[in-house]
Design a protein around this motif. Structure first.
Motif, PDB file in Angstrom:
ATOM      1  N   PRO A 226       0.814  -1.214   0.000  1.00  0.00           N
ATOM      2  CA  PRO A 226       0.000   0.000   0.000  1.00  0.00           C
ATOM      3  C   PRO A 226       0.849   1.267   0.000  1.00  0.00           C
ATOM      4  CG  PRO A 226       0.122  -0.888   2.216  1.00  0.00           C
ATOM      5  CD  PRO A 226       0.877  -1.838   1.329  1.00  0.00           C
ATOM      6  N   GLY A 227       0.238   2.359  -0.440  1.00  0.00           N
ATOM      7  CA  GLY A 227       0.865   3.666  -0.423  1.00  0.00           C
ATOM      8  C   GLY A 227      -0.192   4.742  -0.348  1.00  0.00           C
ATOM      9  N   ASN A 228       0.230   5.983  -0.188  1.00  0.00           N
ATOM     10  CA  ASN A 228      -0.680   7.127  -0.192  1.00  0.00           C
ATOM     11  C   ASN A 228      -0.676   7.780  -1.569  1.00  0.00           C
ATOM     12  OD1 ASN A 228       0.444   7.335   2.965  1.00  0.00           O
ATOM     13  ND2 ASN A 228      -1.744   7.740   2.705  1.00  0.00           N
ATOM     14  N   ARG A 229      -1.856   8.066  -2.087  1.00  0.00           N
ATOM     15  CA  ARG A 229      -1.962   8.746  -3.364  1.00  0.00           C
ATOM     16  C   ARG A 229      -1.372  10.154  -3.275  1.00  0.00           C
ATOM     17  NH1 ARG A 229      -2.978   5.485  -7.701  1.00  0.00           N
ATOM     18  NH2 ARG A 229      -4.825   4.191  -7.391  1.00  0.00           N
ATOM     19  N   ALA A 230      -0.696  10.567  -4.353  1.00  0.00           N
ATOM     20  CA  ALA A 230      -0.235  11.950  -4.463  1.00  0.00           C
ATOM     21  C   ALA A 230      -1.324  12.836  -5.045  1.00  0.00           C
ATOM     22  CB  ALA A 230       1.011  12.019  -5.335  1.00  0.00           C
ATOM     23  N   THR A 231      -2.336  12.209  -5.675  1.00  0.00           N
ATOM     24  CA  THR A 231      -3.449  12.950  -6.251  1.00  0.00           C
ATOM     25  C   THR A 231      -4.611  13.009  -5.259  1.00  0.00           C
ATOM     26  OG1 THR A 231      -4.257  10.909  -7.275  1.00  0.00           O
ATOM     27  CG2 THR A 231      -2.821  12.325  -8.591  1.00  0.00           C
ATOM     28  N   THR A 232      -5.602  13.833  -5.585  1.00  0.00           N
ATOM     29  CA  THR A 232      -6.773  14.004  -4.726  1.00  0.00           C
ATOM     30  C   THR A 232      -7.952  13.226  -5.293  1.00  0.00           C
ATOM     31  OG1 THR A 232      -6.048  16.202  -4.023  1.00  0.00           O
ATOM     32  CG2 THR A 232      -8.383  15.674  -3.743  1.00  0.00           C
ATOM     33  N   SER A 233      -8.615  12.464  -4.441  1.00  0.00           N
ATOM     34  CA  SER A 233      -9.823  11.743  -4.849  1.00  0.00           C
ATOM     35  C   SER A 233     -11.045  12.636  -4.654  1.00  0.00           C
ATOM     36  CB  SER A 233      -9.979  10.467  -4.032  1.00  0.00           C
ATOM     37  OG  SER A 233      -8.864   9.609  -4.211  1.00  0.00           O
ATOM     38  N   GLN A 234     -12.038  12.471  -5.534  1.00  0.00           N
ATOM     39  CA  GLN A 234     -13.235  13.314  -5.513  1.00  0.00           C
ATOM     40  C   GLN A 234     -14.469  12.451  -5.302  1.00  0.00           C
ATOM     41  OE1 GLN A 234     -13.357  16.712  -5.973  1.00  0.00           O
ATOM     42  NE2 GLN A 234     -11.188  17.062  -6.415  1.00  0.00           N
ATOM     43  N   GLN A 235     -15.405  12.959  -4.493  1.00  0.00           N
ATOM     44  CA  GLN A 235     -16.718  12.335  -4.339  1.00  0.00           C
ATOM     45  C   GLN A 235     -17.755  13.459  -4.349  1.00  0.00           C
ATOM     46  OE1 GLN A 235     -14.543  11.747  -1.390  1.00  0.00           O
ATOM     47  NE2 GLN A 235     -13.427  10.263  -2.621  1.00  0.00           N
ATOM     48  N   ARG A 236     -18.683  13.377  -5.270  1.00  0.00           N
ATOM     49  CA  ARG A 236     -19.742  14.386  -5.334  1.00  0.00           C
ATOM     50  C   ARG A 236     -21.010  13.703  -5.828  1.00  0.00           C
ATOM     51  NH1 ARG A 236     -16.196  15.749  -9.572  1.00  0.00           N
ATOM     52  NH2 ARG A 236     -15.276  17.374  -8.287  1.00  0.00           N
ATOM     53  N   GLY A 237     -22.156  14.302  -5.484  1.00  0.00           N
ATOM     54  CA  GLY A 237     -23.392  13.683  -5.930  1.00  0.00           C
ATOM     55  C   GLY A 237     -24.627  14.358  -5.389  1.00  0.00           C
ATOM     56  N   ILE A 238     -25.763  13.726  -5.665  1.00  0.00           N
ATOM     57  CA  ILE A 238     -27.075  14.226  -5.257  1.00  0.00           C
ATOM     58  C   ILE A 238     -27.816  13.097  -4.544  1.00  0.00           C
ATOM     59  CG2 ILE A 238     -29.289  15.133  -6.052  1.00  0.00           C
ATOM     60  CD1 ILE A 238     -27.839  16.283  -8.465  1.00  0.00           C
TER      61      ILE A 238
END
Length: 636
Positions: free
Chosen positions: A491-503
């Motif tokens: 395992p590792g930590n992402r250097a990018t940002t994860s997104q969660q959006r919705g309705i």
């Protein structure tokens, strides 16, 4: 499966002996849908004053839908995705990971410290219980594990549901389920005891398989309160859950055409034991305006799996937690709360064979919480700030702010923003089993920030429509890499940002005196490293339509649940690097009915997956087909 004849003989005798007894009203109080237990660290608050997104599944709704596994009814909550296989059922809120969801059962944190999440498939519905779901980051109140939200299961007290209740049912696939409960209360005390057993021979869960995957689950629980002096109350709760069942392994022989697929695996089984306990004392001063609550709780979970040649994988996890909460009501509308939490989690990999470290590891944490709430006739405000000191990771500070405004008597606007944190788990840090997964003790916690806006609209006196838009970001998401040439997972930590959006949309309506309708819809856009997250459908919807005869002489409920298409990881490449595959959408239809035979005695029946839909929640794990049961229950 295990022989339950004696257990059901006792319950059956109780049913027959009291066939003409008067039945007490065992439904929860009429206002239970308007109370939230976990929305504040202070005493319960009204749903109408909450500034975030929450939904309560009442005891009456659990009864109407003949809910046995709490995981099933969570599919009716907007923003919730459920995916299960034998031995592990996961829940995800708003696109979060399964270990980002905090689950509280009678106030006890029930996640497995080793695995980092709770197997919601082991939580069976008890008579009179209720469920509430808080969506959105709650780390400012509860610390790590609450990035996605909080799920609360509250069993009924002896005061709210007094008397005796028993239920027996049987059906296809060798299913035999039952429940017993007794509640009692006096002027200064109340107590309740409950036992639930679920047993089924099951159905095959491998594509083209013939081996039935069965399960036995037993739950014993109790809770009580006693007022030892004016304004001083002691409380206690305890629960033991034992789950036994079969499972199938995946084929990891690269020479076989079924490599990476689930195949019949005779002899593969699991045994999970979980014991929980809580004791607490609550004191009220200044005529109830200033309260103090001190509690201590423990959790001990063991998980053992077995193959054709004996033990194959085992773990132990335990938790000790102590909390002090003091709340002061400054005026009728102002509330100030401070809380301190101490938590120690221990982990041990007990897998035999010498392939993994089997020593014990521990992590300690102390958290400090400050919370302010204002509840007015038109405007509501909430603010919480928490600081966690961890002996392994950097200190973390999280927040949550919210506001609600009643535009008219029938329209309320609300908005909230917050942050969350999740610490790496044992196996992520230290690895496990046979060398195919190497831990990374340099992992750092995942961090989330998000916001939401919503509107609650009353439609006359008979319906309420709620719509919420949410958006959040997750930094440092923990992922699994497969570096060449060995392709050993780490395992590792992402250097990018994860997104969660919705309705999220929910509707609760009374359609005339005999009909009620509850409906929910969720749209989710969840991406990790610019790729769609697995096991998170873009579209999820549900509908429960209930008819009740006058005087509650009979009832029937139709439940329709739709899961849209989703992606999953398939380990069908010999390098063990996962390949993305699509899980098809599916719609499940359940139908049940109940009729009163005599005062306090009812007969019921239900059919689940009425249309016999074939579907997979996880790649190549075939989910159960059509099943049917009939039963009888007594309450007095």
């Amino acid at each position: 499966m295990r022989n339950l004849t004696l257990w059901y003989s006792v319950a059956g005798a109780a049913l027959m002996a009291h066939a003409q007894a008067h039945a007490e009203d065992s439904r929860a109080p009429e206002n239970e849908n308007g109370i939230l237990v976990a929305a504040s660290r202070a005493p319960s608050i009204r749903l109408a004053d909450y500034t975030g997104s929450a939904l309560v599944i009442t005891a009456e709704q659990l009864e109407q839908r003949q809910t046995r596994d709490i995981a099933d009814v969570l599919r009716d909550v907007p923003g919730v995705a459920v995916a299960g296989v034998a031995g592990q059922t996961q829940i995800r809120l708003r696109g979060s990971e399964a270990n980002h969801v905090l689950v509280l059962v009678d106030g006890i944190e029930v996640s497995d410290p080793f695995a980092g999440e709770f197997d919601i498939g082991t939580l069976q519905a008890e008579v009179g219980a209720r469920v509430e779901v808080l969506r959105g980051p709650q780390s400012a109140l509860y610390g790590p594990d609450a990035i996605g939200g909080v799920i609360v299961y509250e069993s009924a007290s002896g005061r709210s549901v007094p008397g005796f209740a028993a239920r027996i049912e049987g059906g296809t696939q060798g299913t035999i389920n039952g429940a017993l409960r007794y509640g009692a209360a006096g002027d200064t005390w109340d107590a309740a005891l409950s036992a639930v057993a679920v047993s089924t021979d099951g159905q095959p869960n491998a594509r083209g398989g013939v081996r039935d995957i069965g399960r036995d689950s037993y739950t014993l629980s109790g809770k009580g309160n006693i007022e030892v002096a004016d304004g001083l109350t002691l409380r206690a709760a305890a629960r033991f859950i034992r789950t036994e069942g079969q499972f199938n392994d995946q084929d990891f022989n690269a020479a076989n055409p079924t490599f990476g697929f689930v195949i019949d695996s005779p002899g593969s089984r699991f045994v999970n034991d979980a014991a929980y306990a809580l004791i607490g004392v609550r004191a009220e001063t200044l005529e109830g305006r200033w309260t103090h609550d001190l509690s201590a709780q423990v959790a001990d979970i063991t998980r053992d799996t077995f193959g054709a040649f004996g033990p194959s994988n085992s773990s132990e996890g335990n938790r000790i937690k102590a909390s002090y909460v003091t709340a002061f009501r400054l005026a009728d509308a102002h509330n100030l709360t401070f809380a301190t939490d101490y938590e120690q989690e221990g982990f041990r990999n007990t897998t035999p064979g010498g392939f993994a470290f089997t020593g014990r590891r521990e992590i300690e944490q102390v958290g400090f919480v400050g919370e302010y709430r204002y509840s007015g006739e038109v405007f509501d405000l909430s603010a919480a700030l928490r600081h966690d000191i961890n002996d392994r990771f950097a200190d973390a500070t999280t927040f949550r702010f919210g506001a609600g405004y009643r535009v008219t008597d029938t329209t309320r606007l609300r908005a909230a923003a917050g942050s969350g944190v999740k610490n790496p788990g044992f196996f992520e840090l230290f690895g496990f089993v046979d060398g195919r997964f190497i831990g990374n003790d340099a992992l750092r916690p995942e961090k989330s920030t998000g916001w939401e806006v919503g509107i609650d609209q009353d439609i006359g006196d008979a319906a309420r429509l709620s719509v919420t838009w949410f958006d959040s970001e997750l930094e440092g998401e923990i992922f699994t890499a497969f570096p060449p040439p060995a392709f050993i997972a780490t395992p590792g930590n992402r250097a990018t940002t994860s997104q969660q959006r919705g309705i999220e949309v929910s509707l609760a309506a009374r359609i005339g005196p005999q009909w009620s309708l509850d409906a929910a819809y969720s749209y989710l856009d969840a991406e990790e490293d610019d790729r769609e997250e697995v096991r998170r459908p873009e579209h999820i919807a549900s509908m429960a339509l209930t008819w009740s005869a006058p005087d509650d002489a009979a009832s029937a409920t139709l439940v329709v649940r739709h899961n849209g298409a989703a992606l999953d990881d398939a380990f069908t490449d010999p390098s063990f690097v996962p390949v993305r595959v699509q899980l098809n959408d599916y719609t499940l239809v359940n139908l049940n009915a109940r009729a009163r035979l005599a005062e306090g005695i009812s007969a019921f029946a239900r059919v689940e997956n009425l249309l016999g839909k074939e579907y997979e929640q996880v790649f190549s794990f075939v989910s159960p087909g059509r099943s049917a049961v009939v039963g009888v229950e007594a309450r007095f």
